[in-house]
Design a protein around this motif. Structure first.
Motif, PDB file in Angstrom:
ATOM      1  N   ALA A  87       2.076   6.267  13.630  1.00 29.84           N
ATOM      2  CA  ALA A  87       2.306   6.245  15.076  1.00 29.84           C
ATOM      3  C   ALA A  87       1.371   7.202  15.800  1.00 29.84           C
ATOM      4  CB  ALA A  87       3.764   6.592  15.377  1.00 29.84           C
ATOM      5  N   GLN A  88       0.937   8.248  15.086  1.00 31.01           N
ATOM      6  CA  GLN A  88      -0.020   9.212  15.666  1.00 31.01           C
ATOM      7  C   GLN A  88      -1.468   8.753  15.482  1.00 31.01           C
ATOM      8  OE1 GLN A  88       0.875  12.065  17.362  1.00 31.01           O
ATOM      9  NE2 GLN A  88       2.964  11.333  17.137  1.00 31.01           N
ATOM     10  N   GLY A  89      -1.645   7.600  14.831  1.00 33.20           N
ATOM     11  CA  GLY A  89      -2.988   7.049  14.684  1.00 33.20           C
ATOM     12  C   GLY A  89      -3.728   7.459  13.424  1.00 33.20           C
ATOM     13  N   HIS A  90      -3.011   8.022  12.439  1.00 32.71           N
ATOM     14  CA  HIS A  90      -3.664   8.386  11.180  1.00 32.71           C
ATOM     15  C   HIS A  90      -4.173   7.110  10.492  1.00 32.71           C
ATOM     16  CE1 HIS A  90      -4.352   9.802   7.137  1.00 32.71           C
ATOM     17  NE2 HIS A  90      -4.111  11.050   7.508  1.00 32.71           N
ATOM     18  N   GLY A  91      -5.480   7.017  10.260  1.00 29.99           N
ATOM     19  CA  GLY A  91      -6.110   5.777   9.802  1.00 29.99           C
ATOM     20  C   GLY A  91      -5.507   5.196   8.536  1.00 29.99           C
ATOM     21  N   VAL A  92      -5.353   6.018   7.501  1.00 27.54           N
ATOM     22  CA  VAL A  92      -4.844   5.501   6.230  1.00 27.54           C
ATOM     23  C   VAL A  92      -3.385   5.064   6.373  1.00 27.54           C
ATOM     24  CG1 VAL A  92      -4.337   6.067   3.822  1.00 27.54           C
ATOM     25  CG2 VAL A  92      -6.465   6.855   4.864  1.00 27.54           C
ATOM     26  N   ALA A  93      -2.627   5.824   7.150  1.00 26.84           N
ATOM     27  CA  ALA A  93      -1.214   5.466   7.356  1.00 26.84           C
ATOM     28  C   ALA A  93      -1.107   4.121   8.080  1.00 26.84           C
ATOM     29  CB  ALA A  93      -0.502   6.567   8.140  1.00 26.84           C
ATOM     30  N   VAL A  94      -1.962   3.919   9.079  1.00 22.13           N
ATOM     31  CA  VAL A  94      -1.972   2.638   9.801  1.00 22.13           C
ATOM     32  C   VAL A  94      -2.317   1.504   8.839  1.00 22.13           C
ATOM     33  CG1 VAL A  94      -3.161   1.289  11.577  1.00 22.13           C
ATOM     34  CG2 VAL A  94      -2.498   3.659  12.052  1.00 22.13           C
ATOM     35  N   LYS A  95      -3.325   1.749   7.986  1.00 20.27           N
ATOM     36  CA  LYS A  95      -3.740   0.712   7.024  1.00 20.27           C
ATOM     37  C   LYS A  95      -2.618   0.387   6.039  1.00 20.27           C
ATOM     38  CE  LYS A  95      -8.746   1.143   6.754  1.00 20.27           C
ATOM     39  NZ  LYS A  95      -9.807   1.891   6.078  1.00 20.27           N
ATOM     40  N   ALA A  96      -1.884   1.404   5.627  1.00 14.28           N
ATOM     41  CA  ALA A  96      -0.787   1.179   4.681  1.00 14.28           C
ATOM     42  C   ALA A  96       0.266   0.260   5.305  1.00 14.28           C
ATOM     43  CB  ALA A  96      -0.155   2.506   4.271  1.00 14.28           C
ATOM     44  N   LEU A  97       0.601   0.503   6.579  1.00 16.50           N
ATOM     45  CA  LEU A  97       1.585  -0.353   7.243  1.00 16.50           C
ATOM     46  C   LEU A  97       1.023  -1.753   7.476  1.00 16.50           C
ATOM     47  CD1 LEU A  97       3.295   2.063   9.776  1.00 16.50           C
ATOM     48  CD2 LEU A  97       4.269   1.057   7.727  1.00 16.50           C
ATOM     49  N   ARG A  98      -0.281  -1.831   7.754  1.00 19.07           N
ATOM     50  CA  ARG A  98      -0.911  -3.154   7.919  1.00 19.07           C
ATOM     51  C   ARG A  98      -0.810  -3.953   6.629  1.00 19.07           C
ATOM     52  NH1 ARG A  98      -3.264  -4.755  12.182  1.00 19.07           N
ATOM     53  NH2 ARG A  98      -4.198  -6.487  11.054  1.00 19.07           N
ATOM     54  N   ARG A  99      -1.030  -3.237   5.517  1.00 16.53           N
ATOM     55  CA  ARG A  99      -0.980  -3.888   4.215  1.00 16.53           C
ATOM     56  C   ARG A  99       0.437  -4.422   3.948  1.00 16.53           C
ATOM     57  NH1 ARG A  99      -0.413  -1.827  -1.033  1.00 16.53           N
ATOM     58  NH2 ARG A  99      -1.594  -2.979  -2.603  1.00 16.53           N
ATOM     59  N   ALA A 100       1.442  -3.608   4.274  1.00 13.69           N
ATOM     60  CA  ALA A 100       2.826  -4.042   4.083  1.00 13.69           C
ATOM     61  C   ALA A 100       3.163  -5.211   5.008  1.00 13.69           C
ATOM     62  CB  ALA A 100       3.780  -2.879   4.337  1.00 13.69           C
ATOM     63  N   GLY A 101       2.741  -5.104   6.265  1.00 14.83           N
ATOM     64  CA  GLY A 101       3.021  -6.163   7.231  1.00 14.83           C
ATOM     65  C   GLY A 101       2.377  -7.474   6.815  1.00 14.83           C
ATOM     66  N   HIS A 102       1.157  -7.374   6.315  1.00 10.00           N
ATOM     67  CA  HIS A 102       0.436  -8.558   5.852  1.00 10.00           C
ATOM     68  C   HIS A 102       1.194  -9.235   4.699  1.00 10.00           C
ATOM     69  CE1 HIS A 102      -3.049 -10.625   3.828  1.00 10.00           C
ATOM     70  NE2 HIS A 102      -3.195 -11.023   5.085  1.00 10.00           N
ATOM     71  N   ALA A 103       1.621  -8.419   3.740  1.00 13.68           N
ATOM     72  CA  ALA A 103       2.367  -8.968   2.590  1.00 13.68           C
ATOM     73  C   ALA A 103       3.671  -9.612   3.049  1.00 13.68           C
ATOM     74  CB  ALA A 103       2.633  -7.860   1.576  1.00 13.68           C
ATOM     75  N   LEU A 104       4.353  -8.975   3.997  1.00  8.44           N
ATOM     76  CA  LEU A 104       5.601  -9.547   4.527  1.00  8.44           C
ATOM     77  C   LEU A 104       5.329 -10.889   5.200  1.00  8.44           C
ATOM     78  CD1 LEU A 104       7.132  -6.271   6.003  1.00  8.44           C
ATOM     79  CD2 LEU A 104       8.259  -7.732   4.322  1.00  8.44           C
ATOM     80  N   GLY A 105       4.228 -10.953   5.964  1.00  4.44           N
ATOM     81  CA  GLY A 105       3.892 -12.201   6.657  1.00  4.44           C
ATOM     82  C   GLY A 105       3.637 -13.340   5.682  1.00  4.44           C
ATOM     83  N   ILE A 106       2.945 -13.042   4.587  1.00  2.00           N
ATOM     84  CA  ILE A 106       2.662 -14.066   3.574  1.00  2.00           C
ATOM     85  C   ILE A 106       3.970 -14.556   2.945  1.00  2.00           C
ATOM     86  CG2 ILE A 106       1.658 -14.446   1.281  1.00  2.00           C
ATOM     87  CD1 ILE A 106      -0.608 -12.560   2.097  1.00  2.00           C
ATOM     88  N   ALA A 107       4.837 -13.625   2.570  1.00  2.78           N
ATOM     89  CA  ALA A 107       6.096 -14.005   1.925  1.00  2.78           C
ATOM     90  C   ALA A 107       6.975 -14.812   2.879  1.00  2.78           C
ATOM     91  CB  ALA A 107       6.840 -12.755   1.455  1.00  2.78           C
ATOM     92  N   ILE A 108       7.005 -14.390   4.135  1.00  3.07           N
ATOM     93  CA  ILE A 108       7.840 -15.097   5.120  1.00  3.07           C
ATOM     94  C   ILE A 108       7.288 -16.497   5.384  1.00  3.07           C
ATOM     95  CG2 ILE A 108       8.542 -15.091   7.558  1.00  3.07           C
ATOM     96  CD1 ILE A 108       8.812 -12.005   7.287  1.00  3.07           C
ATOM     97  N   ALA A 109       5.957 -16.628   5.394  1.00  4.98           N
ATOM     98  CA  ALA A 109       5.355 -17.961   5.572  1.00  4.98           C
ATOM     99  C   ALA A 109       5.790 -18.880   4.438  1.00  4.98           C
ATOM    100  CB  ALA A 109       3.830 -17.838   5.620  1.00  4.98           C
ATOM    101  N   SER A 110       5.771 -18.373   3.205  1.00  2.86           N
ATOM    102  CA  SER A 110       6.168 -19.196   2.053  1.00  2.86           C
ATOM    103  C   SER A 110       7.637 -19.567   2.146  1.00  2.86           C
ATOM    104  CB  SER A 110       5.911 -18.431   0.748  1.00  2.86           C
ATOM    105  OG  SER A 110       4.537 -18.166   0.602  1.00  2.86           O
ATOM    106  N   ALA A 111       8.465 -18.580   2.467  1.00  2.18           N
ATOM    107  CA  ALA A 111       9.907 -18.838   2.555  1.00  2.18           C
ATOM    108  C   ALA A 111      10.213 -19.851   3.653  1.00  2.18           C
ATOM    109  CB  ALA A 111      10.656 -17.531   2.812  1.00  2.18           C
TER     110      ALA A 111
END
Ligand SMILES: [Zn+2]
Length: 323
Positions: free
Chosen positions: A227-251
């Motif tokens: 939330a403070q804009g830390h680059g790696v932290a943002v990327k980690a959440l992006r990675r999780a969000g991306h994986a969630l989106g893929i799983a939800i698309a399949s479901a």
């Protein structure tokens, strides 16, 4: 009153590796009172049961229930795996309970009212709660998800909870999103949970330079830094969000879902998680019906599991299939 419904107060319980919550619900699902304690990890199984027993006696007293005989039933969500519907539980995150007879104990100690005593997976209860009284209310086809220390889920199709052959339907955390991805606690590889569970995110971020050498860091800290804009932290959440989106698309393609309600601690990260989720969903859910799915934050917050536990008893015609 329809078959399977109850008319008195219900004792409701939600047991996970982090906390044990308990409350008393009205038949309509409103919580009269509820409270929670951290799950003790330095005690044996019998001691943990006594802590739960005290917690239940406390909520009955606060709710002014004269005794267990005044209850019309007991609903309980507990971390899996478990022997279902027998209710012998072996929660991955509670090593003190292995084959612990939770349902029989609850029935013997608090079941004198004669109503049903029902134990189901905690994520399934959360999904039932969101469908009954939360973000999925009024929809017939809903996936409820809990993204936290693990990634769990529960599936409601045609207005009924789907339990599956052994009570385990809805385990979206173990849908494979990256076959070459990290090893999963289930023994598989590349499961959604291996990528999007809180501790998995923290491990990935630390490997990529976020707060290295600070083992006490949690997904909550990671989300705060993102939330403070830390680059790696943002990327980690992006990675999780991306994986969630893929799983939800399949479901969604498999089950023709209307709503997916995403709860659990990590969902508090808000847009940092939901934006990449929606992007991945838009890429992977292409069929016309699948494009209509709505992915929303869960509405009941911490109480979803308790409300869902009430649903097992108060709306058993929809949420309890074991007879
Ligand atoms: Zn897995």
């Amino acid at each position: 009153m329809a078959a399977g419904e109850q008319d008195g107060p219900v004792l409701v319980i939600d047991i996970g590796g982090t906390k044990m919550a308990a409350g008393v619900a009205e038949p309509g699902g409103r919580l009269i009172t509820w409270t929670q304690v951290p799950t003790a990890h330095d005690v044996d199984g019998e001691h943990l049961w006594r802590i739960l027993e005290d917690l239940l006696l406390e909520v009955l007293e606060v709710a002014k229930i004269p005794g267990p005989e005044a209850l019309s039933g007991i609903g309980c969500g507990c971390g899996g795996p478990m022997e279902w519907p027998a209710g012998l539980v072996s929660p991955l995150n509670i090593p003190a309970w292995r084959g612990f007879p939770l349902r029989p104990r609850l029935a013997a100690r608090f079941g004198s009212g004669g109503g049903p005593v029902r134990v189901h997976n905690d994520a399934i209860c959360a999904a039932a709660g969101e469908h009954w009284r939360g973000a999925g209310r009024g929809k017939r086809n809903v996936l409820g998800m809990v993204v936290s220390t693990g990634v769990g889920g529960g599936l409601i199709l045609d207005n009924r909870l789907i339990s599956g052959a052994s009570g385990n339907a809805g385990h979206i955390g173990h849908v494979v999103v990256y076959p070459e991805g990290p090893a999963c606690v289930c023994g598989g590889r590349g499961c959604l949970e291996a990528i999007a569970r809180g501790p998995g995110l923290v491990a990935w971020a630390q490997q990529h330079g976020w707060r290295p050498g600070q083992p006490e860091m949690t997904a909550k800290d990671l989300a705060a830094d993102a939330a403070q804009g830390h680059g790696v932290a943002v990327k980690a959440l992006r990675r999780a969000g991306h994986a969630l989106g893929i799983a939800i698309a399949s479901a969604t393609s498999l089950c023709d879902l209307e709503v997916v309600a995403v709860g659990g601690g990590l969902s508090q990260a808000g847009q940092l998680l939901f934006e990449p989720l929606q992007e991945a969903l838009a890429v992977h859910a292409r069929l016309e019906f699948a494009r209509k799915v709505r992915v929303v934050p869960a509405a009941l917050g911490l109480n979803a599991g308790l409300v869902g536990a009430a649903a097992l008893v108060c709306a058993g015609d929809r949420y309890w299939t074991a007879g």
